[in-house]
Enzyme design. Sequence first.
Site, short mmCIF file in Angstrom:
data_model
loop_
_atom_site.label_atom_id
_atom_site.label_comp_id
_atom_site.label_asym_id
_atom_site.label_seq_id
_atom_site.Cartn_x
_atom_site.Cartn_y
_atom_site.Cartn_z
N TYR A 43 -2.93 -0.82 11.05
CA TYR A 43 -2.72 -1.62 8.50
C TYR A 43 -0.70 -0.28 8.63
O TYR A 43 -1.35 -1.84 7.65
CB TYR A 43 -4.29 -0.50 8.32
CG TYR A 43 -4.40 -0.77 6.67
CD1 TYR A 43 -4.76 -1.81 6.41
CD2 TYR A 43 -3.57 0.33 5.72
CE1 TYR A 43 -5.05 -2.20 4.70
CE2 TYR A 43 -3.78 0.59 4.36
CZ TYR A 43 -3.70 -1.15 4.19
OH TYR A 43 -4.49 -1.39 2.79
N SER A 71 0.73 -1.30 -0.45
CA SER A 71 -0.06 0.17 -0.06
C SER A 71 1.12 1.08 0.47
O SER A 71 2.17 1.45 0.22
CB SER A 71 -0.96 0.06 1.02
OG SER A 71 -1.44 1.38 1.61
#
Length: 253
Positions: A158, A145
């Site tokens: 995350y 990401s």
Amino acid sequence: MNVLLDLQNKTAVVTGGAQGLGLGMATGLLEAGVRVCIIDSSQEVHEIVENLRAEYPSVYCLQADLGEVDKLPSVISEAIKLLDDEIDILVNNAGIHKSMEASKLPLQNFRDIFNVNVTAVFELSRLVAAKMVQKGAGKIINIASVLAFQGGYHAAAYSSSKGAVAQLTKSLSNEWASKGIQVNAIAPGYFNTDINRHILNDPDRFQSLIDRIPAGRFGNPEELKGAVQFLASEKSNYINGIILPVDGGFLGR
Ligand SMILES: NC(=O)c1ccc[n+]([C@@H]2O[C@H](COP(=O)([O-])OP(=O)(O)OC[C@H]3O[C@@H](n4cnc5c(N)ncnc54)[C@H](O)[C@@H]3O)[C@@H](O)[C@H]2O)c1
């Protein structure tokens, strides 16, 4: 296009492919002639794959929760069996997020996020690598990401899990590059999928992100097809341990 990529009849496992980016990438591989097994915890995976099969006869699925990491050896061997005992490509896409202040995030959520986003990636990668090493070839594509590079907001678990995915990608690449296995990652920016529902439902936050994305919009899952096809193909055989942003220019801003 398929001739250029030379992916015809290759075999791939794509995790979390019942929707969103995983479905986009699984479809991209199917379009290039790859036989694909999707592993997903959602019950809907069966219907999704049934629908795909109308166009792509060689698509299979397995419903399994990758957070149950002790079961992964049997899960992956079942998936590989569906592909006639072959595995050329693994796309570690399944991932979860819980948007919450760090001080309020239950520790169990942190553990769950790491189990799915990191531990399962580690375990599945080494399980398929054992088979790829015998062949002297294989492609492992992890989905990191842009939050592998940035801390994000309300995203402590995350973003730290995605930072771990990026480091794991380089580390495994260092071990397996000489054995013919290319381990690389894609770092998506902001895409229109369920994982971003909390942002898509918050007009101010959505607009502030749009203002920071040079392309001026969120991406669509189809826009990862090119990156995954390239990293799955022999055209990327001398590319090892990279984190490839597909982000509408977000990281360059
Ligand atoms: N959408 C984005 O903007 C974005 C940006 C950067 C990275 N990513 C990453 O891309 C990947 C896919 O995200 P998405 O946006 O498509 O999310 P999504 O929530 O739309 O889809 C995730 C899929 O993974 C499956 N899944 C979740 N937990 C699972 C588990 N324990 N076992 C098996 N399957 C499981 C879900 O059922 C679902 O089909 C994730 O790793 C995510 O972190 C997404």
